[in-house]
Design a protein around this motif. Structure first.
Motif, short mmCIF file in Angstrom:
data_model
loop_
_atom_site.label_atom_id
_atom_site.label_comp_id
_atom_site.label_asym_id
_atom_site.label_seq_id
_atom_site.Cartn_x
_atom_site.Cartn_y
_atom_site.Cartn_z
N ALA A 233 43.02 20.05 35.29
CA ALA A 233 43.18 21.17 35.63
C ALA A 233 41.82 22.12 35.48
O ALA A 233 41.32 23.24 35.81
N VAL B 25 37.50 33.09 33.98
CA VAL B 25 37.24 33.18 35.48
C VAL B 25 38.25 33.68 35.89
O VAL B 25 37.23 34.46 37.63
N ILE B 26 39.21 34.02 35.86
CA ILE B 26 39.84 35.46 36.52
C ILE B 26 39.56 36.80 35.73
O ILE B 26 39.88 37.47 36.08
N MET C 187 56.98 31.98 48.33
CA MET C 187 55.93 32.12 47.59
C MET C 187 54.68 31.06 48.24
O MET C 187 54.92 29.37 48.99
N PRO C 188 53.12 31.79 48.30
CA PRO C 188 52.48 30.43 49.75
C PRO C 188 52.41 29.44 49.00
O PRO C 188 52.49 29.34 47.48
N SER D 177 50.16 26.28 47.20
CA SER D 177 49.97 26.83 45.91
C SER D 177 48.67 25.82 45.72
O SER D 177 48.12 26.40 44.97
N ASN E 49 41.87 33.02 43.86
CA ASN E 49 42.80 34.36 43.14
C ASN E 49 43.42 33.99 42.24
O ASN E 49 44.37 33.09 42.24
N TYR E 50 43.07 35.07 41.93
CA TYR E 50 44.37 35.38 40.74
C TYR E 50 44.94 36.53 41.00
O TYR E 50 44.48 37.87 40.83
N LEU E 51 46.34 36.45 41.38
CA LEU E 51 46.58 37.99 41.44
C LEU E 51 46.00 38.51 42.62
O LEU E 51 46.29 39.80 42.54
N GLY E 52 45.58 37.98 43.13
CA GLY E 52 44.81 38.44 44.28
C GLY E 52 43.90 39.27 44.21
O GLY E 52 43.00 39.78 45.45
N VAL E 53 42.92 38.93 43.62
CA VAL E 53 41.70 39.17 42.77
C VAL E 53 40.73 37.69 43.40
O VAL E 53 41.65 37.19 42.80
N PRO E 54 40.15 38.44 43.72
CA PRO E 54 38.92 36.64 44.16
C PRO E 54 38.65 35.78 43.04
O PRO E 54 38.46 36.54 41.73
N LEU F 65 39.51 24.39 37.08
CA LEU F 65 38.49 25.38 37.14
C LEU F 65 37.95 25.65 37.36
O LEU F 65 37.48 26.78 38.01
#
Lengths: 268, 347, 302
Positions: A45, A164-165, A1-2, A4, A10-15, A49
């Motif tokens: 949190a 946001v995502i 895991m990269p 945190s 990003n979220y699932l790799g989507v910026p 965000l």
């Protein structure tokens, strides 16, 4: 895991961009904004965000560089119309926050009475400029509504996270009864209380019925709400049509249904 | 089956023996309703005195303890394009039901067929069921009860021991070795001829008290035949599509799955929520098409599933006749009336 | 009946719920190895199961579906569009039509997705051997049908005459256009039609319903034993397969030799959630592939 704490986000790799968010209040009690400050555990949190550039309940001053505007309150004065239009011009996304912004809220109850009488009754010798209370969508395009009086903090957080995502925003189609029963409540009608739960959009987790207080419909009608049956139930249980209309009318979410009722039934 | 008789006082000792072994769930009074009647619900009970074994049907069923309305199926830890899935929370303490009526015992037995059967048993349900202990208790039929029509008025299995009130003492049916070992620890005696007689009289007397019947003769075929019947529209017009009938039903198990990203964008959750086939979007598919857009189509589907499809699959309806749905329906839609109306002009 | 209450935890070997749930909720991770844009609305996602052992075990039959999950976004069923001979390597043709698929249209290759399945029934390819095949699709129905087509290509000698009849709303919506030549090269006849070509002056193909092509096809082959020696696979919206199957029935293709795939919104894929029920039949267990006789007997299927 990269790691945190890695940035940019990003979220699932989507910026993911951390949007600049501003809270605004028109005619309202600012209770919806206060809700956002409840439960500090998720507040940090939330602040991570989004970047909050304006939030009167929590900070002084404020910038005009924002992408998402969360606007609380109904429109009751001409200067508010102007302010709303400026917000609309600046915001990429304009969100109506709470029942006042979505439907007019409790404020729109005054629309039932002659404006002169309202002014006299409320302000006495010091009348101010006031017009009928209207929802934001009567004046500008509203991109998103967050229902409730007040809004439910968890729901606002969920919606903002999804914004946001880049996930589609979804609301429950079903009425409050669904959440009320899931919470193990005995139906308020069984306790002799009227309740608009069967026709009101869920999402509040049956906030009022959980405290044995009947629903007043602050979130507006559920998808395909069966209002005719709701009225029949109220009749059968001895609640007068006027009582029911008062309740339906309280937050403005059922405005069109009430108008139809008045037209059909000759109620005021 | 092994039968015993215990004095009323021994029940408290039984409770005390069971209480340390898990969460005891039993009937308690929750409110007086608008008619002044005592209403009961299931709750976690720490004190034997809080139990109301002489209770009418509870407003909500016992299923929520075994099949929660909301349940986290999994949590995720996210990192860029990669992620890790962690299945949802671990097992809690065993459940001990103290005072379940036959209808509610049979409801679990029916749920078992779907949730434990087939290629994919449901783990949360299976674990709770496996570790459950059930003390059944007899009941007095209420006007809404039609369990006898559904063949669910007697529990043949699905309990550890079952109590029948003989007045001053209980007739005890023992079905499991665990129950046998427990009963050995309290004062229990073998039943005598007189106990048998009192037990038979009690059961016979109960059976005279059912006032509501549902005619299930050829019901699967009649439902098939009456698929286009106008009565569905009439009931549909009344239906609030609120899902209450499913939530108060001890045998409804439909659900919805949703996912939610965490505020930190590093986590997510997968949530299972019990749903209802009467809800507007139950049969909606991506792109907006809804296979059951009308309330009558959804209500009809509910009856088809419970009284036709399930019968075809398992030789019994997915209904125990507890009457909760009819009593809870604000629109007054009851199973006996709906089925009678569908049978309509036959007689 | 044995005692069900575990009076001493050691007797039961502890609680195993989490391990059981891990099996029930098991998603094998697959990597999106490529994303191929097919139309404005549809992408073709190629996925490869990450774990080599799981990849080897991941097999499916044409017509089966799988549940694709994106953490925090959602999980939904998708028919598999690719060849069943490639283990642990699937292609999904996905239209932007909801929350999950909208998000999927934004992701990049390299992303890991969760897969559960494959689930459900399949087109019985082996039992169709030695017969003619009519492969009929409308719109996105070509997605599940493409798995059948790849099977036919790889086993062309098993079948007699093979015709694909495919209809789309307009020429821009035709899927897998780049493969049409390959299909035809494998002696599969391809008949295309669109509902409207108003927006595309270059379209010189057919305009009209798939049933029009089907009627002509039968007219041309009337007299022999074509109908009785034919299997049909029909994928598309209910209104389309209903009229197609009615025509096939009229041409005396046996109902048990017509197969349709029903679209429903499964939430579990395992016969529990009831969201995909047609009448009271679980589409995820008894379907999504049904023969037409069965569909005729399912209330509200069509």
């Amino acid at each position: 895991m990269p790691d945190s704490s890695s940035t940019p986000k990003n979220y699932l790799g989507v910026p993911v961009k951390r949007p600049k968010v501003a809270f605004f209040e028109l005619s309202s009690c600012e209770g919806c904004q206060l809700q956002m400050l409840n439960n500090e555990s998720s507040l940090l949190a939330f602040l991570d965000l989004v970047e909050i550039v304006r939030f009167r309940e929590a900070m002084s001053g404020g910038g005009d560089d924002y992408e998402i505007a969360l606007v609380e309150g109904s429109v009751t004065r001409s200067d508010e119309v102007e302010r709303l239009k400026i917000i609309r011009a600046q915001a990429r996304l304009l969100v109506a926050l709470g029942s006042c912004a979505c439907f007019g809220g409790v404020n729109q109850l005054k629309n039932r009475f002659p404006l002169d009488w309202v002014k006299r009754e409320v302000y006495g010798e010091h009348p101010i400029d006031t017009a009928p209370a209207r929802p934001l969508s009567d004046f500008v395009a509203v991109d998103l509504k967050i229902y409730g009086c007040p809004v439910k903090k968890e729901e606002v957080e969920r919606i903002v996270t999804d914004l946001v995502i880049g996930k589609d925003i979804a609301y429950p189609d079903y009425p409050v009864c669904m959440e009320c029963k899931a919470n193990g409540n005995l139906c308020l009608f069984e306790l002799g209380e009227p309740c608009l739960g069967p026709v009101t959009r869920a999402g509040c987790d049956a906030w009022c019925p959980n405290s044995r207080a009947g629903c007043w419909g602050c979130r507006g009608p559920a998808t395909d709400a069966n209002l005719a049956q709701m009225l029949a139930i109220m009749d059968e249980r001895g609640f007068s049509r006027e009582t029911v209309i008062d309740r339906l009318e309280c937050f403005g979410g059922f405005a069109s249904q009430v108008a139809a009722l008045r037209a059909a039934g000759g109620h005021r | 089956m092994i039968f015993k008789v215990i004095d009323r006082e021994e029940l408290g000792r039984l409770f005390a023996l069971l209480a340390p072994l898990g969460r005891v769930i039993g009937p308690v009074e929750i409110a007086r309703d608008r008619r002044g009647e005592h209403r009961h619900g299931f709750a976690e009970v720490a004190d034997f005195e809080a139990l109301c074994l002489d209770y009418g049907t509870t407003a909500l069923p016992a299923k929520a303890y075994v099949l929660p309305y909301r349940e986290r199926l999994a949590a995720f830890r996210l990192g860029g394009q990669d992620w890790e899935k962690v299945p949802g929370p671990d097992q809690e303490r065993p459940l001990i039901f103290f005072g379940l009526h036959a209808c509610d015992i049979n409801a679990f037995n029916k749920l078992d067929k779907v949730l434990l059967g087939g290629a994919y048993p449901v783990p949360g349900y299976a674990a709770r069921r496996r570790e459950m202990f059930v003390v059944g208790s007899d009941c007095q039929p209420r006007p809404a009860c039609f369990c006898r029509s559904m063949g669910a008025d007697t529990a043949r299995h699905g309990f550890d021991l079952f109590l029948t009130d003989l007045g001053g003492s209980y007739f005890v049916e023992i079905l499991s070795s665990a129950a046998f070992n427990l009963v050995r620890k309290i004062a229990a005696r073998d039943p005598e001829e007189d106990d048998h007689r009192r037990y038979r009289r009690r059961v016979a007397e109960k059976n005279t008290r059912f006032t509501t019947q549902v005619d299930t003769t050829d019901l699967t075929k009649i439902l098939d035949l009456e698929f286009q019947s106008e009565v569905w529209q009439q009931w549909g017009a009344r239906c609030l599509s609120c899902g209450t009938c499913a939530n108060v039903c001890p045998t409804c198990y439909c659900y919805t799955v949703s996912e939610q990203a965490g505020l930190d964008l590093q986590s997510a959750r997968k949530i299972k929520t019990l749903y209802s086939c009467n809800l507007v979007d139950f049969a909606a598919v991506a792109g907006g098409h809804n296979f059951r857009p009308t309330s009558h189509a959804r209500l009809k589907y509910r009856y088809y599933h419970k009284h036709r499809g399930f019968v075809e699959a398992y030789e019994e309806p997915l209904c125990v006749g507890c009457g909760r749905c009819g009593e809870s329906c604000l629109a007054g839609i009851t199973v006996p009336e709906v089925i009678a109306s569908v049978r309509g002009g036959e007689s | 009946m044995e005692g069900r209450l575990v009076l001493s935890p050691s007797e039961a070997g502890g609680h195993r719920r989490r391990t059981d749930l891990a099996a029930f909720e098991h998603t094998c991770q697959a990597e999106i190895t490529s994303i191929h844009r097919l139309t404005e609305q549809e992408n073709l996602y190629r996925l490869q199961v990450v774990d080599p052992g799981e990849r080897e075990r991941f097999t499916f039959e044409p017509g089966q579906f799988l549940m694709l999950e994106l953490p925090g976004i959602g999980e939904a069923p998708f028919s598999i569009s690719s060849s069943p001979s490639r283990k642990g390597d699937v292609e999904l043709c996905i239209r932007r039509a909801g929350s999950l698929t909208n998000f999927l249209s934004k992701v990049r290759r390299g992303l890991h997705v969760g897969l559960r399945g494959p689930f459900g029934t399949s087109f019985p390819m082996a039992s169709m051997a030695g017969q003619n095949l009519l492969l009929i699709a409308g719109g996105l129905g070509l997605a599940p049908l493409r798995s059948v087509i790849t099977y036919v290509q790889e086993n062309r000698s098993h079948f007699e005459e093979v015709d694909i009849l495919y209809g789309a709303k307009d020429p821009s919506q035709l899927l897998f256009t780049y493969q049409y030549e390959m299909w035809q090269a494998d002696d599969i006849r391809l008949h295309l039609t669109v509902d409207s070509a108003a927006g595309d002056p270059s379209w010189d193909g057919r305009v009209g319903l798939v049933t029009g092509i089907l009627a002509e096809l039968f007219a041309a082959r009337r007299g022999g034993d074509f109908a009785s020696r034919t299997h049909a696979v029909v994928c598309g919206p209910p209104v389309m397969f209903k009229s197609v199957c009615a025509l096939l029935t009229q041409e005396e293709v046996p109902m048990q030799k017509m197969f349709v795939s029903l679209e429903r919104r499964m939430h579990c894929g395992m016969g529990k959630c009831c969201r995909c029920n047609v009448g009271s039949t679980y589409t995820c267990l008894s379907g999504p592939v049904f023969d037409y006789w069965t569909v005729m007997n399912l209330k509200e299927a069509i």
